[in-house]
Motif scaffolding. Structure first.
Motif, PDB file in Angstrom:
ATOM      1  N   SER A   1       0.828  -1.218   0.000  1.00  0.00           N
ATOM      2  CA  SER A   1       0.000   0.000   0.000  1.00  0.00           C
ATOM      3  C   SER A   1       0.856   1.259   0.000  1.00  0.00           C
ATOM      4  CB  SER A   1      -0.974   0.007   1.176  1.00  0.00           C
ATOM      5  OG  SER A   1      -0.270  -0.154   2.369  1.00  0.00           O
ATOM      6  N   SER A   2       2.124   1.135   0.370  1.00  0.00           N
ATOM      7  CA  SER A   2       2.960   2.351   0.352  1.00  0.00           C
ATOM      8  C   SER A   2       3.131   2.867  -1.080  1.00  0.00           C
ATOM      9  CB  SER A   2       4.341   2.097   0.983  1.00  0.00           C
ATOM     10  OG  SER A   2       5.186   1.413   0.095  1.00  0.00           O
ATOM     11  N   VAL A   3       2.998   1.990  -2.065  1.00  0.00           N
ATOM     12  CA  VAL A   3       3.232   2.429  -3.454  1.00  0.00           C
ATOM     13  C   VAL A   3       2.158   3.431  -3.897  1.00  0.00           C
ATOM     14  CG1 VAL A   3       3.464   1.685  -5.867  1.00  0.00           C
ATOM     15  CG2 VAL A   3       4.551   0.361  -4.034  1.00  0.00           C
ATOM     16  N   PRO A   4       0.859   3.051  -3.857  1.00  0.00           N
ATOM     17  CA  PRO A   4      -0.146   4.069  -4.225  1.00  0.00           C
ATOM     18  C   PRO A   4      -0.184   5.238  -3.249  1.00  0.00           C
ATOM     19  CG  PRO A   4      -1.197   2.031  -3.457  1.00  0.00           C
ATOM     20  CD  PRO A   4       0.255   1.726  -3.622  1.00  0.00           C
ATOM     21  N   GLN A   5       0.167   4.993  -1.999  1.00  0.00           N
ATOM     22  CA  GLN A   5       0.174   6.084  -1.014  1.00  0.00           C
ATOM     23  C   GLN A   5       1.244   7.118  -1.382  1.00  0.00           C
ATOM     24  OE1 GLN A   5      -1.884   6.870   1.002  1.00  0.00           O
ATOM     25  NE2 GLN A   5      -1.088   7.681   2.915  1.00  0.00           N
ATOM     26  N   ILE A   6       2.453   6.635  -1.707  1.00  0.00           N
ATOM     27  CA  ILE A   6       3.534   7.548  -2.117  1.00  0.00           C
ATOM     28  C   ILE A   6       3.115   8.306  -3.380  1.00  0.00           C
ATOM     29  CG2 ILE A   6       5.858   7.596  -3.173  1.00  0.00           C
ATOM     30  CD1 ILE A   6       6.221   7.137  -0.271  1.00  0.00           C
ATOM     31  N   LYS A   7       2.467   7.589  -4.295  1.00  0.00           N
ATOM     32  CA  LYS A   7       2.069   8.242  -5.554  1.00  0.00           C
ATOM     33  C   LYS A   7       1.128   9.416  -5.289  1.00  0.00           C
ATOM     34  CE  LYS A   7       4.233   6.155  -8.747  1.00  0.00           C
ATOM     35  NZ  LYS A   7       5.148   6.963  -9.546  1.00  0.00           N
ATOM     36  N   GLN A   8       0.312   9.300  -4.238  1.00  0.00           N
ATOM     37  CA  GLN A   8      -0.581  10.416  -3.919  1.00  0.00           C
ATOM     38  C   GLN A   8       0.153  11.536  -3.200  1.00  0.00           C
ATOM     39  OE1 GLN A   8      -4.386   9.468  -2.260  1.00  0.00           O
ATOM     40  NE2 GLN A   8      -4.521   7.586  -3.433  1.00  0.00           N
TER      41      GLN A   8
END
Ligand code: PEP
Ligand code: MN
Length: 341
Positions: free
Chosen positions: A253-260
């Motif tokens: 979940s850190s991947v889409p979170q970082i993208k935001q």
């Protein structure tokens, strides 16, 4: 705070605003967007941001940045950052794969793995010359000799090189050989090292700390950008949780979170996350499906004889199959992944 310039603001107006910010004790960072320039003003958060700046010619608006990090924030830079390394662009539509052994062991071994990962579509060769080992008695890397072998492998294959640096004193040496400087998980909050790589002028791969939150990770990246090095690639490599059936827990979940939260590219290292070669394929596919910009994968042509991390290293044959499967998932999510064989 961010100073958003009007689309028609000219160079003189931008420079006047930067000069005014410097007089007020802020460091201005100019960020050229597609339509307009914004100036990130970083400094003591106790300085209340002055709305009077809005009166300066060419200024559209002055906005506070609500996150504790500033320059890495998407509020400051809405467009994705693209990091260019040789002919490779990290953060664009095409996914980028960095692959190679955990550690550089010898010339024959390095060049064998390098040629094979290139054949399967990797564009960046990984390999540690300075190794951060849990035990002081484990193999610590070939150090300067390892860097020379990496540079020779670059000459022979055309692959660019990512390799880790452990201390601020060795940044100059590693930067002389590497195309991307890696900061490992154990050094994510080594602030003097972060500042030093911020000054070295080379792109930096910043791995997530073993027990770091996303916010701490972005604050670590902020140290590098604060030195005016905007070429940072984040790497999720799993975090320590109560779960001990895998080496770390891949926080997908850190991947889409970082993208935001951020404009920086983010890649995933499934090898150190899972700690087992059997998990590398499924974790790689999950990473790509979640929006990662690429992968960092350990590959060894004789994993049973590897000096370190043999259990999580793919053979070149398994790497080739992983790349084919990854290319199919990439296409399904609107990305591409070159698979050469
Ligand atoms: C590595 O990539 O070789 C490494 C040591 O990884 P990490 O810092 O993520 O443990
Ligand atoms: Mn390793």
């Amino acid at each position: 705070m961010i100073i958003v310039m009007q689309a028609e603001a000219d160079q003189d107006q931008i420079q006047d605003v930067e000069a005014q910010l410097s007089r007020m004790g802020f460091t201005p960072h100019r960020i050229k967007g597609v339509l307009r320039t914004v100036i990130g003003a970083v400094g003591d958060p106790k300085i209340v941001y002055p709305t009077s700046l809005e009166r300066l010619p060419g200024v559209d608006k002055v906005l506070p940045v609500t996150a504790p990090y500033q320059l890495v924030s998407r509020q400051v830079k809405p467009d994705d950052s693209l990091i260019r390394v040789g002919d490779t662009v990290i953060g664009g539509e095409a996914l980028v794969v960095m692959a190679g052994p955990c550690a550089v062991e010898s010339w024959d071994h390095l060049i064998t793995v390098a040629r094979q990962v290139k054949l399967s579509g990797a564009s960046i060769l990984r390999g540690g010359a300075f190794k951060p080992r849990t035990s002081p008695y484990s193999f610590q890397g070939l150090e300067h000799e390892g860097l020379k072998l990496l540079a020779r492998a670059r000459e022979e294959t055309g692959l660019t090189i990512v390799t880790e640096v452990l201390t601020p004193q060795e940044v100059e040496l590693v930067a002389r050989y590497a195309d991307i400087i890696q900061i490992g998980a154990r050094n994510m909050q080594n602030f003097s090292l972060l500042r030093e790589v911020g000054r070295c002028g080379k792109p930096v791969l910043l791995k997530r700390g073993l027990a770091s939150t996303v916010e701490e990770w972005l604050m670590a990246a902020e140290y590098i950008l604060a030195e005016k090095n905007y070429q940072v690639i984040l790497c999720e490599r799993g975090i320590r949780t109560f779960e001990n059936s895998t080496r770390s827990t891949l926080d997908i979940s850190s991947v889409p979170q970082i993208k935001q939260l951020s404009h920086l590219p983010v890649i995933v290292d499934p090898s150190h996350a899972g700690g087992s070669w059997r998990l590398v394929l499924p974790l790689s596919l999950a990473a790509i499906a979640s929006g990662a910009d690429g992968l960092m994968v350990e590959v060894h042509h004789k994993p049973a004889e590897a000096f370190c991390d043999g259990g999580q290293s793919l053979t070149p044959e398994n790497f080739a199959s992983m790349m084919s499967a990854a290319a199919r998932v990439a296409a399904a999510v609107g990305r591409s992944l070159p698979v050469v064989c």
